[in-house]
Design an enzyme around this catalytic site. Structure first.
Site, short mmCIF file in Angstrom:
data_model
loop_
_atom_site.label_atom_id
_atom_site.label_comp_id
_atom_site.label_asym_id
_atom_site.label_seq_id
_atom_site.Cartn_x
_atom_site.Cartn_y
_atom_site.Cartn_z
N ALA A 56 -11.12 -1.50 1.02
CA ALA A 56 -10.36 -1.37 2.49
C ALA A 56 -11.16 -0.07 3.44
CB ALA A 56 -8.80 -0.32 1.48
N PHE A 57 -11.68 0.97 3.66
CA PHE A 57 -11.27 2.24 4.08
C PHE A 57 -12.40 0.81 5.41
CE2 PHE A 57 -12.96 5.94 6.08
CZ PHE A 57 -11.78 6.73 6.41
N VAL A 81 -5.68 -1.49 -2.25
CA VAL A 81 -5.41 -0.49 -2.54
C VAL A 81 -4.06 0.26 -4.04
CG1 VAL A 81 -5.71 1.65 -1.80
CG2 VAL A 81 -5.92 0.96 -0.12
N THR A 86 -4.73 10.94 -6.95
CA THR A 86 -5.17 12.53 -6.58
C THR A 86 -4.31 11.47 -5.11
OG1 THR A 86 -7.07 11.11 -5.42
CG2 THR A 86 -7.42 12.41 -7.28
N HIS A 88 -6.01 10.59 -2.26
CA HIS A 88 -7.34 9.27 -1.58
C HIS A 88 -6.38 7.88 -1.43
CE1 HIS A 88 -10.30 6.37 -2.93
NE2 HIS A 88 -11.08 7.19 -1.37
N PHE A 113 -3.20 -8.24 8.77
CA PHE A 113 -2.80 -6.76 7.55
C PHE A 113 -2.86 -7.14 6.59
CE2 PHE A 113 -1.04 -3.93 4.80
CZ PHE A 113 -1.82 -2.25 4.77
N ARG A 127 1.04 -9.59 -6.88
CA ARG A 127 0.80 -10.14 -5.41
C ARG A 127 -0.60 -10.55 -5.19
NH1 ARG A 127 4.08 -6.67 -6.58
NH2 ARG A 127 5.72 -5.14 -4.69
#
Length: 154
Positions: A56-57, A81, A86, A88, A113, A127
């Site tokens: 995703a990044f 995601v 954490t 992240h 998006f 989803r």
């Protein structure tokens, strides 16, 4: 009063899709939902280009590059995601959302998006075509509508 809105006819549209490979067992289902919906709305399969990225990044970078070519009427972003132990998750979600929004505003091409952000893997699966529909299919409809809306401003 004039009402300006995009229709849901995909005939003649060229669509780019950027998909994150991380959690591919989910993102591949999002992609299938998007492709099926685009074709059902009249987009030709040879007018759909798919770019795979690690996660995703990396999606905003590829989405912006696709949009900058001006070959696409819209670009769909698909990724997953899932929150872990954490922080992240927060960084990836926030930066992906900002980057995707910036890709659309910087290029003048609608960038949709489609990053599924969930607390659990079960929510992500829901989803991707089960209980909560398919986010990829939803994004395909948005892409068609926004591409046609964008054309109405030209």
């Amino acid at each position: 009063m004039n009402i300006i809105q995009g229709n849901l006819v995909g005939t003649g549209l060229k669509i780019g899709i950027v998909v994150g490979r991380f959690n591919e067992f989910i993102t591949s289902k999002l992609l299938s939902g998007a492709e099926d919906t685009l074709i059902r709305h009249g987009v030709e399969s040879n007018d759909i280009d798919v770019a795979w990225v690690p996660g995703a990044f990396e999606i905003p970078f590829a989405a912006k590059k696709m949009a900058e070519t001006k070959k696409y009427d819209a670009v769909i972003t698909l990724g997953t995601v899932i929150r872990g132990a954490t922080t992240h998750y927060d960084y990836v979600c926030n930066e992906a959302a900002k980057g995707i929004a910036q890709a659309g505003t910087a290029t003048g091409v609608p960038v949709i998006f489609g990053i599924v952000t969930t607390e659990t893997i079960e929510q992500a699966i829901e989803r991707a075509g089960t209980k909560a529909g398919n986010k990829g299919a939803d994004c395909a409809v948005s892409a068609i509508e926004m591409a046609n809306l964008n054309r109405s401003f030209e």
